[in-house]
Enzyme design. Structure first.
Site, short mmCIF file in Angstrom:
data_model
loop_
_atom_site.label_atom_id
_atom_site.label_comp_id
_atom_site.label_asym_id
_atom_site.label_seq_id
_atom_site.Cartn_x
_atom_site.Cartn_y
_atom_site.Cartn_z
N ASN A 61 -4.21 -2.70 2.40
CA ASN A 61 -4.30 -3.58 1.23
C ASN A 61 -4.88 -2.92 -0.02
OD1 ASN A 61 -3.42 -5.66 2.93
ND2 ASN A 61 -5.50 -6.32 3.43
N ARG A 102 4.55 -10.47 -0.02
CA ARG A 102 3.79 -9.52 0.80
C ARG A 102 2.38 -10.03 1.09
NH1 ARG A 102 1.31 -4.23 -0.78
NH2 ARG A 102 1.25 -2.93 1.08
N HIS A 142 0.77 -10.11 4.79
CA HIS A 142 -0.48 -9.42 5.13
C HIS A 142 -1.57 -10.41 5.53
CE1 HIS A 142 0.03 -5.04 3.70
NE2 HIS A 142 1.22 -5.57 3.91
N HIS A 173 12.21 -6.04 1.82
CA HIS A 173 12.18 -4.79 1.05
C HIS A 173 13.42 -4.62 0.17
CE1 HIS A 173 8.91 -2.55 3.59
NE2 HIS A 173 8.46 -3.64 2.99
#
Length: 322
Positions: free
Chosen positions: A94, A62, A66, A194
């Site tokens: 975040n 992740r 990001h 996910h």
């Protein structure tokens, strides 16, 4: 005259070569001579971290996502705040959410011992994402390298909506991915990340208490760990994939078909829209998912990298070189 023309031609050729070098493309072999042991060095740290805490693999994957969605894959998410700029760590998507910075610090420290001043933090994030997926049983891919690190970070950019929020509609998801050059197919494949990791109650409370496109028994089981009202159990965690939360497999897509997507944005992928057929394909064919996920990760790693003479190779991933 001929000599003069040749001199000019050679000068132009040299200039072209310099320009070409300064904007060199990413390559899987970028460190083959300068740091041949970079992959095994990163892998040793990641495997150790993931063996201690399975969730860390999802967190490191992740972090890469990001980072890339905000001004490209430039390591900017790793920068701590300074007097001259506020970094991305406290941005809405975040804050109290992204994690694994200490593991990246460990990786950087080990890599610096093997080949000091050579490997960027942006590339360390990219390799760490691969090694995290591998540690949890997922596919491999040829990681392209040669990124350099940004000298700044942007709280405003991270807060601008470029990172799709968990309540996104399908059209918003498709648009946000297209804005960084990724297709709807890339989006559905990358969402398969996910299949690992966990989410906080604040992220899925509204879905499990209010939504109708959700399996009733699944909603009830999640409500017990994420009660109303807001403020009660906000930081309680639930797995994004209720069946095999620590295995990188295709169960996530099977869950969506059974209306067991934990996030609203997850269930949007199989909710009577244009991506239903792709979800169904991945649910039946794990090999197809793995191939498309690997391709999408390579595409994501290509988002606006700094190369050549742009950026720098940070000594410490948390701060720019002094």
């Amino acid at each position: 005259m001929a000599t003069s023309s040749m001199t000019i031609s050679f000068a132009l050729l040299a200039l072209c070569l310099m320009i070409n070098t300064s904007s060199a493309q990413l390559s899987p072999d970028f460190y083959s001579k300068s740091c041949p042991k970079v992959f095994e060095t990163v892998a040793s740290v990641i495997q150790s971290a993931v063996s201690k805490e399975k969730r860390m693999g999802a967190s490191l994957l992740r972090l890469h996502f990001h980072d890339c969605f905000v001004n490209g894959c430039d390591g900017s998410i790793l920068l701590d705040d300074t007097p001259s700029f506020t970094g991305e760590k406290t941005a809405g998507p975040n804050n109290n959410s992204v994690r694994g910075f200490n593991v990246i610090d460990d990786v950087k420290s080990k890599v610096e011992k093997v080949c000091p001043g050579v490997v960027s933090c942006a590339d360390i994030l990219t390799i760490s994402a691969l090694e995290s997926v591998l540690a949890l049983g997922g596919p491999s891919w040829k990681v392209k390298l040669g990124r350099r690190d940004s000298k700044s970070a942007s709280l405003a950019a991270a807060n601008s909506g470029v990172i799709p929020p968990p309540e996104s509609t399908l059209s918003n998801l498709i648009n946000r991915f297209q804005a960084v050059g990724l297709s709807a197919k890339d989006m559905v494949a990358l969402s398969g990340a996910h299949t690992i990791g966990q989410a906080r109650c604040t992220i899925f409370r509204a879905r499990v208490h209010n939504d109708t496109n959700i399996d009733a028994s699944f909603a009830k089981s999640r409500q017990s760990n994420c009660p109303l009202p807001v403020g009660s159990g906000d930081n309680n965690l639930a797995p994004l994939d209720v069946k095999t939360p620590n295995n990188f497999d295709n169960t996530y897509y099977k869950n969506l078909i059974n209306q067991q997507g934990l996030l609203r944005s997850d269930q949007q992928l199989h909710n009577g829209g244009s991506t239903d057929s792709l979800v169904e394909q991945y649910s039946k064919n794990p090999g197809s998912f793995h191939v498309d996920f690997a391709a999408a990760m390579i595409n994501m790693g290509d988002i606006r990298p700094l190369t050549g003479s742009n950026g720098e190779i940070r000594k410490n991933c948390r701060k720019v070189n002094s």
